[in-house]
Design a protein around this motif. Structure first.
Motif, short mmCIF file in Angstrom:
data_model
loop_
_atom_site.label_atom_id
_atom_site.label_comp_id
_atom_site.label_asym_id
_atom_site.label_seq_id
_atom_site.Cartn_x
_atom_site.Cartn_y
_atom_site.Cartn_z
N GLY A 81 18.55 9.88 -7.16
CA GLY A 81 17.87 8.58 -7.07
C GLY A 81 18.31 7.74 -5.89
N GLN A 82 19.17 8.27 -5.01
CA GLN A 82 19.66 7.50 -3.87
C GLN A 82 19.49 8.26 -2.56
OE1 GLN A 82 23.81 6.83 -5.00
NE2 GLN A 82 23.32 4.71 -5.53
N THR A 97 18.87 -1.42 -1.37
CA THR A 97 17.60 -0.69 -1.47
C THR A 97 16.85 -0.76 -0.15
OG1 THR A 97 16.35 -2.63 -2.24
CG2 THR A 97 17.38 -1.23 -3.92
N LYS A 125 1.89 0.77 -1.34
CA LYS A 125 3.17 0.74 -2.06
C LYS A 125 2.93 1.07 -3.53
CE LYS A 125 5.53 -2.48 1.04
NZ LYS A 125 4.60 -2.25 2.15
N LYS A 174 5.09 1.24 -9.46
CA LYS A 174 6.25 1.52 -10.31
C LYS A 174 7.54 1.78 -9.51
CE LYS A 174 3.56 3.40 -14.16
NZ LYS A 174 3.34 4.59 -15.04
N GLN A 175 7.41 2.01 -8.21
CA GLN A 175 8.61 2.21 -7.40
C GLN A 175 8.32 1.82 -5.96
OE1 GLN A 175 10.65 5.93 -7.85
NE2 GLN A 175 12.18 5.44 -6.30
N LYS A 176 8.71 0.59 -5.64
CA LYS A 176 8.47 0.07 -4.30
C LYS A 176 9.65 0.27 -3.38
CE LYS A 176 5.19 -3.41 -5.95
NZ LYS A 176 4.83 -4.85 -5.99
N THR A 177 10.79 0.65 -3.96
CA THR A 177 12.00 0.83 -3.15
C THR A 177 12.75 2.08 -3.60
OG1 THR A 177 13.37 -0.47 -4.67
CG2 THR A 177 12.28 -1.67 -2.86
N VAL A 178 13.70 2.51 -2.76
CA VAL A 178 14.63 3.58 -3.10
C VAL A 178 16.05 3.04 -2.91
CG1 VAL A 178 15.53 5.84 -2.39
CG2 VAL A 178 13.07 5.46 -2.49
N ASP A 179 16.94 3.36 -3.82
CA ASP A 179 18.32 2.89 -3.73
C ASP A 179 19.04 3.52 -2.54
OD1 ASP A 179 17.90 1.42 -6.00
OD2 ASP A 179 18.83 2.88 -7.35
N LEU A 184 9.17 12.34 -4.85
CA LEU A 184 10.32 12.18 -3.96
C LEU A 184 10.88 13.54 -3.55
CD1 LEU A 184 12.18 9.23 -5.74
CD2 LEU A 184 10.89 9.13 -3.59
#
Length: 447
Positions: A371-372, A336, A320, A323-328, A363
């Motif tokens: 961002g989503q 998320t 993981k 700095k970014q463990k999830t995506v909206d 991404l």
């Protein structure tokens, strides 16, 4: 008096010194690995990872290494059922004339003779027989001129760059007795950068690994048991039992012309690891080209690869990003979704350089928009890939791609929210927007 004498001696010796300098070969500067070559590259044959290169993108003469493309097209034609190994080829005036030139690597063909494709292929792969190569080209495409079009098309498809094919053999066209392919010059010769040569070898071995069953044969008799029998000795002197033997070598193709110099694309395995090395216009420390020079350079590359590199896990499965463990999520029951690296990333690296590689998230903008990601989202949905950045030194990348790409995926399933939840969310967002506008307006009074 002595000064005057020395001056006249110098004047008299100057022409002789100049003549000697013009006639002597120019030694090439020694590279980081002690190579004396115009171009070189070393890759991991499994992944295509480039382990070393120098001047690998400059187009140079490739001589008979060109025959790897002829081999590729031959195996492709066989696999597609367009020709067969037992199919017989009838000698043409062109192939007969070339086969009789014993200055070239050849097996003599009878003017009224017929030969199987397998016989011709073995002569090509083991003995680098030029007339046999042209015969294969004629069988596949009708003429060598038409075969050139196939070579160009396949080179483009495979991703080769800066190449020029003027014949199927790698000979200089001046050796083709005025019968060179239409549209090519009388003294043209095939060229390609070391990187493209390595890519061709990489694809040949991956797509048709059976080629190595023939290229590893050190000696075979052509037309054994007939009056045409001739011993074919492999020009790859690094094969087991030959003068420059190297453990694990089983291919691939040598090349020598005045223009290209002494070239070699070699491959070897050791401890389950296969490498591909390419050296172009190899010379010794005095600048003299020779068979020994090309095999010495190849040996240096193999020694470097086998001793300094090993396959190591750079990124584990399930990794993981800090700095970014999830995506909206857009319009989802959850706001998320967690993301992680799908599979471990393993790579050939120097033992002491593993920690110099840092995984970065890239991404996919077609999936993650603004961002989503739109709901519904299934577990395992690919949202991007990992890019490995090296913090120190040079990373040469891969022979057939710029980066080691491993998928980054979602870890859970997120359903799309119902209409009531979406309505409440919209209302909430509406009032949040009003509140932020009001607080911003009030705050402006005091700024």
């Amino acid at each position: 008096m002595k000064k005057e004498l020395r001056k006249w001696v110098a004047v008299l010796l100057m022409p002789l010194l100049l003549l000697m300098s013009f006639g002597a070969p120019v030694a090439k500067a020694e590279s980081a690995l002690g190579l004396h070559v115009d171009g070189a590259i070393l890759i991991d044959a499994e992944s295509g990872k480039i382990l070393y290169e120098e001047n690998a993108e400059t187009p140079l003469g490739i001589a008979s290494m060109s025959k790897m493309m002829t081999e590729y097209l031959l195996f492709e034609a066989i696999s597609e059922g367009k020709i067969s190994w037992d199919q017989e080829y009838r000698v043409t005036d062109y192939t007969y004339a070339i086969s009789q030139d014993r200055r070239l690597s050849n097996v003599p063909l009878r003017k009224d003779g017929t030969y199987t494709i397998r016989e011709l292929y073995e002569a090509l792969a083991i003995y680098s027989a030029n007339a046999a190569t042209i015969a294969i080209a004629e069988t596949i495409a009708g003429t060598e001129t038409e075969f050139l079009k196939m070579m160009d098309a396949k080179a483009k498809e495979l991703g080769l760059t800066d190449y020029k094919f003027v014949n199927s053999t790698g000979l200089n066209n001046k050796d083709l007795q005025g019968m060179h392919p239409q549209g090519t010059g009388p003294e043209d010769e095939n060229v390609m950068p070391a990187k493209s040569v390595a890519l061709l070898a990489y694809r040949l071995i991956h797509d048709y690994p059976e080629v190595l069953e023939t290229t590893k044969i050190s000696k075979k008799t052509f037309r054994e048991g007939t009056t045409d029998a001739i011993e074919m000795h492999n020009w790859n002197f690094m094969l087991p039992g030959l003068v420059y033997e190297y453990q694990g070598v089983d291919g691939l193709k040598t090349g020598t012309t005045d223009f290209a110099g002494h070239c070699f694309t070699g491959t070897a395995t050791r401890d389950g690891k296969r490498l591909i090395a390419v050296v172009m216009k190899a010379v010794d420390a005095k600048g003299v080209g020779s068979y020994k020079a090309r095999f010495d350079a190849t040996r240096a590359l193999f020694d470097y690869g086998f001793s300094q590199f090993s396959e190591q896990e750079i990124v584990p499965a399930g990794y993981k990003f800090e700095k970014q463990k999830t995506v909206d999520i857009n319009k989802g029951k959850e706001k998320t979704v967690a993301i992680e690296v799908k599979e471990p990333i393993k790579m050939m690296v120097k033992t002491n350089e593993k920690d110099q590689y840092v995984p970065e998230l890239v991404l996919d903008e077609k999936v993650v928009k603004n961002g989503q990601i739109d709901a519904p989202v299934k577990a395992g949905t690919v949202v991007g890939h990992v890019k490995l950045a090296k913090t120190e030194g040079t990373d040469y990348g891969y022979i057939d791609s710029k980066d080691a790409k491993m998928d980054v995926v979602t870890t859970t399933t997120v359903e799309k929210a119902g209409w009531f939840s979406l309505m409440l969310s919209a209302i909430g967002n509406f009032f949040v927007g009003i509140w932020e506008s009001v607080t911003g307006f009030v705050k402006g009074w005091f700024d």
